[in-house]
Scaffold this active site. Structure first.
Site, PDB file in Angstrom:
ATOM      1  N   ALA A 124       0.839  -1.188   0.034  1.00 49.43           N
ATOM      2  CA  ALA A 124      -0.091  -0.030   0.008  1.00 49.43           C
ATOM      3  C   ALA A 124       0.868   1.318  -0.014  1.00 49.43           C
ATOM      4  O   ALA A 124       1.408   1.537   1.026  1.00 49.43           O
ATOM      5  CB  ALA A 124      -0.973   0.097   1.289  1.00 49.43           C
ATOM      6  N   GLU A 127      -1.901   6.849  -2.792  1.00 51.67           N
ATOM      7  CA  GLU A 127      -3.014   7.594  -1.868  1.00 51.67           C
ATOM      8  C   GLU A 127      -3.672   8.525  -2.819  1.00 51.67           C
ATOM      9  O   GLU A 127      -3.491   8.576  -4.078  1.00 51.67           O
ATOM     10  CB  GLU A 127      -2.126   8.545  -0.773  1.00 51.67           C
ATOM     11  CG  GLU A 127      -1.412   7.957   0.028  1.00 51.67           C
ATOM     12  CD  GLU A 127      -1.045   8.856   1.369  1.00 51.67           C
ATOM     13  OE1 GLU A 127      -1.267   9.862   1.312  1.00 51.67           O
ATOM     14  OE2 GLU A 127      -0.415   8.150   2.151  1.00 51.67           O
ATOM     15  N   PRO A 128      -5.006   8.933  -2.262  1.00 54.57           N
ATOM     16  CA  PRO A 128      -5.899   9.614  -3.098  1.00 54.57           C
ATOM     17  C   PRO A 128      -5.384  10.886  -3.652  1.00 54.57           C
ATOM     18  O   PRO A 128      -5.227  11.303  -4.998  1.00 54.57           O
ATOM     19  CB  PRO A 128      -7.082  10.028  -2.465  1.00 54.57           C
ATOM     20  CG  PRO A 128      -7.094   8.944  -1.340  1.00 54.57           C
ATOM     21  CD  PRO A 128      -5.749   8.602  -1.040  1.00 54.57           C
ATOM     22  N   SER A 132       1.978   9.321  -8.593  1.00 53.05           N
ATOM     23  CA  SER A 132       3.413   9.409  -9.119  1.00 53.05           C
ATOM     24  C   SER A 132       4.046   9.925  -8.203  1.00 53.05           C
ATOM     25  O   SER A 132       5.284   9.351  -7.993  1.00 53.05           O
ATOM     26  CB  SER A 132       3.065  10.257 -10.361  1.00 53.05           C
ATOM     27  OG  SER A 132       2.394   9.550 -11.468  1.00 53.05           O
ATOM     28  N   GLU A 243       9.375  -5.386  -9.110  1.00 49.32           N
ATOM     29  CA  GLU A 243       7.799  -5.123  -9.461  1.00 49.32           C
ATOM     30  C   GLU A 243       7.890  -4.579 -11.030  1.00 49.32           C
ATOM     31  O   GLU A 243       7.022  -5.367 -11.675  1.00 49.32           O
ATOM     32  CB  GLU A 243       7.349  -3.795  -8.829  1.00 49.32           C
ATOM     33  CG  GLU A 243       5.778  -3.454  -9.269  1.00 49.32           C
ATOM     34  CD  GLU A 243       5.041  -2.911  -8.405  1.00 49.32           C
ATOM     35  OE1 GLU A 243       5.519  -2.588  -7.206  1.00 49.32           O
ATOM     36  OE2 GLU A 243       4.059  -2.314  -8.706  1.00 49.32           O
ATOM     37  N   ARG A 244       8.697  -3.776 -11.529  1.00 47.65           N
ATOM     38  CA  ARG A 244       8.759  -3.270 -12.879  1.00 47.65           C
ATOM     39  C   ARG A 244       8.926  -4.272 -13.747  1.00 47.65           C
ATOM     40  O   ARG A 244       8.265  -4.506 -14.813  1.00 47.65           O
ATOM     41  CB  ARG A 244       9.495  -1.914 -13.038  1.00 47.65           C
ATOM     42  CG  ARG A 244       8.600  -0.813 -12.178  1.00 47.65           C
ATOM     43  CD  ARG A 244       9.585   0.417 -12.081  1.00 47.65           C
ATOM     44  NE  ARG A 244       8.754   1.421 -11.428  1.00 47.65           N
ATOM     45  CZ  ARG A 244       9.409   2.408 -11.011  1.00 47.65           C
ATOM     46  NH1 ARG A 244      10.674   2.692 -10.822  1.00 47.65           N
ATOM     47  NH2 ARG A 244       8.462   3.432 -10.298  1.00 47.65           N
ATOM     48  N   ARG A 269      -9.468 -16.402 -41.738  1.00 46.65           N
ATOM     49  CA  ARG A 269     -10.270 -15.456 -42.215  1.00 46.65           C
ATOM     50  C   ARG A 269     -10.190 -14.982 -43.690  1.00 46.65           C
ATOM     51  O   ARG A 269      -9.065 -14.713 -43.987  1.00 46.65           O
ATOM     52  CB  ARG A 269     -10.257 -13.991 -41.491  1.00 46.65           C
ATOM     53  CG  ARG A 269     -11.211 -13.020 -41.611  1.00 46.65           C
ATOM     54  CD  ARG A 269     -12.701 -13.406 -41.308  1.00 46.65           C
ATOM     55  NE  ARG A 269     -13.387 -12.211 -41.555  1.00 46.65           N
ATOM     56  CZ  ARG A 269     -14.888 -12.305 -41.626  1.00 46.65           C
ATOM     57  NH1 ARG A 269     -15.482 -13.318 -41.397  1.00 46.65           N
ATOM     58  NH2 ARG A 269     -15.503 -11.157 -41.977  1.00 46.65           N
ATOM     59  N   GLY A 340     -11.133  -7.622 -37.050  1.00 45.96           N
ATOM     60  CA  GLY A 340     -12.455  -6.916 -37.477  1.00 45.96           C
ATOM     61  C   GLY A 340     -13.366  -6.714 -36.201  1.00 45.96           C
ATOM     62  O   GLY A 340     -12.759  -6.649 -35.155  1.00 45.96           O
ATOM     63  N   THR A 366       3.992   5.219 -13.884  1.00 49.88           N
ATOM     64  CA  THR A 366       3.343   5.480 -15.101  1.00 49.88           C
ATOM     65  C   THR A 366       4.483   5.748 -16.259  1.00 49.88           C
ATOM     66  O   THR A 366       5.631   5.527 -15.858  1.00 49.88           O
ATOM     67  CB  THR A 366       2.353   6.924 -15.387  1.00 49.88           C
ATOM     68  OG1 THR A 366       3.429   7.853 -14.728  1.00 49.88           O
ATOM     69  CG2 THR A 366       1.534   6.813 -14.230  1.00 49.88           C
TER      70      THR A 366
END
Ligand code: FAD
Length: 385
Positions: A124, A127-128, A132, A243-244, A269, A340, A366
């Site tokens: 965790a 946060e809100p 970044s 992690e990355r 197709r 398609g 990001t």
């Protein structure tokens, strides 16, 4: 050994593939439809050792290294991106800080259950108001007696809806810069000060559980500090490199599946009384996908091997993640295009992959933040920073 993988790594992949074809392939569509966490399957992953790749044998792990995590991530995401976000969040993003920075008591208590997938963890950070700019966090842990009292909110926390443990980052010294005033804490989700505010509905990775959570006067014993007080930034940045690389591998697994779907579809197709692969506008897309897949793989392998050798990997991980996250979405988009209208329907695998791959440009930092990190290294290299 071929140029990229050792014989042992190739054999590991083959065994894993057979297991996933038998156990995950038949339930992947159900996970997507129901948005449910496949606990039974997760336990099977644990029993097979796929949750213990980076952890010490002492706690039930198999000490294989990040190159094996890359293989597992890629192969699982070939079937289900959601399953791998659940796996990686628990055993890598949450449990690596415990493995690398935790006390003996923490490792003994936490790691065996995580490795067997009987328990789950979450990391965790976000946060809100602070995504970044992770250092700009407002969650605080104030000293009280021998321990701390945690207050604040975190958002987008994967696995938080069912996790047993969290690794939570909070400010412990408000006078210092967050890099010197942040601490990592182990929080048990049965703590009465922990609350799930809501589950966030997402565009993709259905089956993962991403939550907005709150800590209200959440009492944490002093023993539950991960690493040292005010050294949380080191724990956080150390975790992000692996992690990355893992996220890049997830992009690779999804993109490889999209590519294979596209190859098969375009070979069958017909339009204008020809297989559509005979039109360069179609087959050149396949060629571009192939090149991007190979480039992704090479960048990931370099970063993973460097990590396994104990060398700094931040830059290589950022390069692999940036390229793989953008290339995987491009491949998913092109794979949908060559299908398609059918590619836009829920009947097509590429529809799910298109939604799933979009996430890799956000999670773990990001694409803009990856570019920021990469250019900074370039100017450093030229001694111009
Ligand atoms: C499915 C999912 C799962 C996640 N799981 C977790 C988790 O388990 N734990 C956790 O802690 N977090 C998690 N996250 C959060 C993720 O790490 C953040 O989304 C990410 O760090 C970006 O933060 P943000 O979304 O607040 O975007 P913001 O930081 O608000 O950015 C918004 C936009 O501004 C751009 N931007 C911001 N700063 C700069 C800059 N300096 N230069 C250029 N552009 C900039 C960004 O690139 C982006 O395009 C998850 C996210 C998703 C989507």
């Amino acid at each position: 050994m071929n140029l990229l993988y050792t014989d042992k790594e190739n054999a590991y992949r083959e065994e894993l593939r057979a297991f996933l074809n038998q156990e995950l392939a038949p339930i992947a569509a159900h996970i997507e439809e129901t948005d449910e966490v496949p606990f039974d399957f997760m336990r099977k992953l644990g029993a097979k050792g796929y949750m213990g790749i980076l952890h010490s044998k002492k706690y039930g792990g198999n000490e294989l290294g990040l190159i094996y995590d890359h293989i597992v991530s890629e192969e699982i995401c070939y079937h289900s991106a959601a399953v791998d976000i659940i796996r990686a969040q628990s055993t890598l993003y949450f449990a690596s800080p415990i493995s690398r920075w935790g006390t003996e008591k923490q490792k003994t208590e936490i790691l065996p259950g995580i490795i067997r997938a009987e328990k789950f963890g979450s990391i965790a950070i976000t946060e809100p108001r602070g995504g970044s700019d992770a250092a700009y966090m407002t969650t605080r842990a104030d000293t009280e007696g021998d321990g701390f009292v945690l207050n604040g909110e975190k958002t987008w926390i994967t696995n938080a809806g069912f996790a047993d443990f969290l690794c939570v980052f909070a400010i412990t010294d408000t006078d210092a810069h967050p890099h010197q005033g942040m601490t990592a804490f182990l929080v048990r989700t049965n703590n009465p000060g922990f609350k799930i505010l809501r589950k966030i509905e997402t565009m993709g990775v259905r089956g993962g559980s991403h939550c907005h959570i709150q800590f209200e006067n959440c009492v944490i014993p002093g023993d539950d500090v991960i690493g040292e007080v005010n050294r949380g930034w080191e724990v956080l940045t150390d975790e992000l490199a692996s992690e990355r690389v893992d996220i890049a591998s997830r992009g690779l697994g999804c993109a490889r599946r999209a590519f294979e779907e596209a190859v098969r579809y375009t070979a069958h197709r017909e339009q204008f009384r020809k297989k559509i692969r005979e039109f360069e506008g179609v087959s050149f897309k396949i060629a571009d996908m192939k090149v991007a897949l190979e480039a992704m793989r090479l960048l990931i392998i370099r970063a993973a091997r460097q990590f396994d050798e104990g060398q700094p990997t931040e830059n290589e991980a950022a390069i692999a993640k940036l390229f793989a996250s953008e290339a995987s979405f491009r491949i998913a988009d092109d794979a949908m295009q060559v299908h398609g209208a059918y590619g836009y329907s829920k009947d097509a695998e590429v529809e799910k992959i298109f939604r799933d791959t979009r996430v890799y440009g956000f999670g773990g930092g990001t694409s803009e933040i990856m570019r920021y990190l990469i250019q900074r290294e370039v100017y450093k290299e030229f001694d111009l920073l």
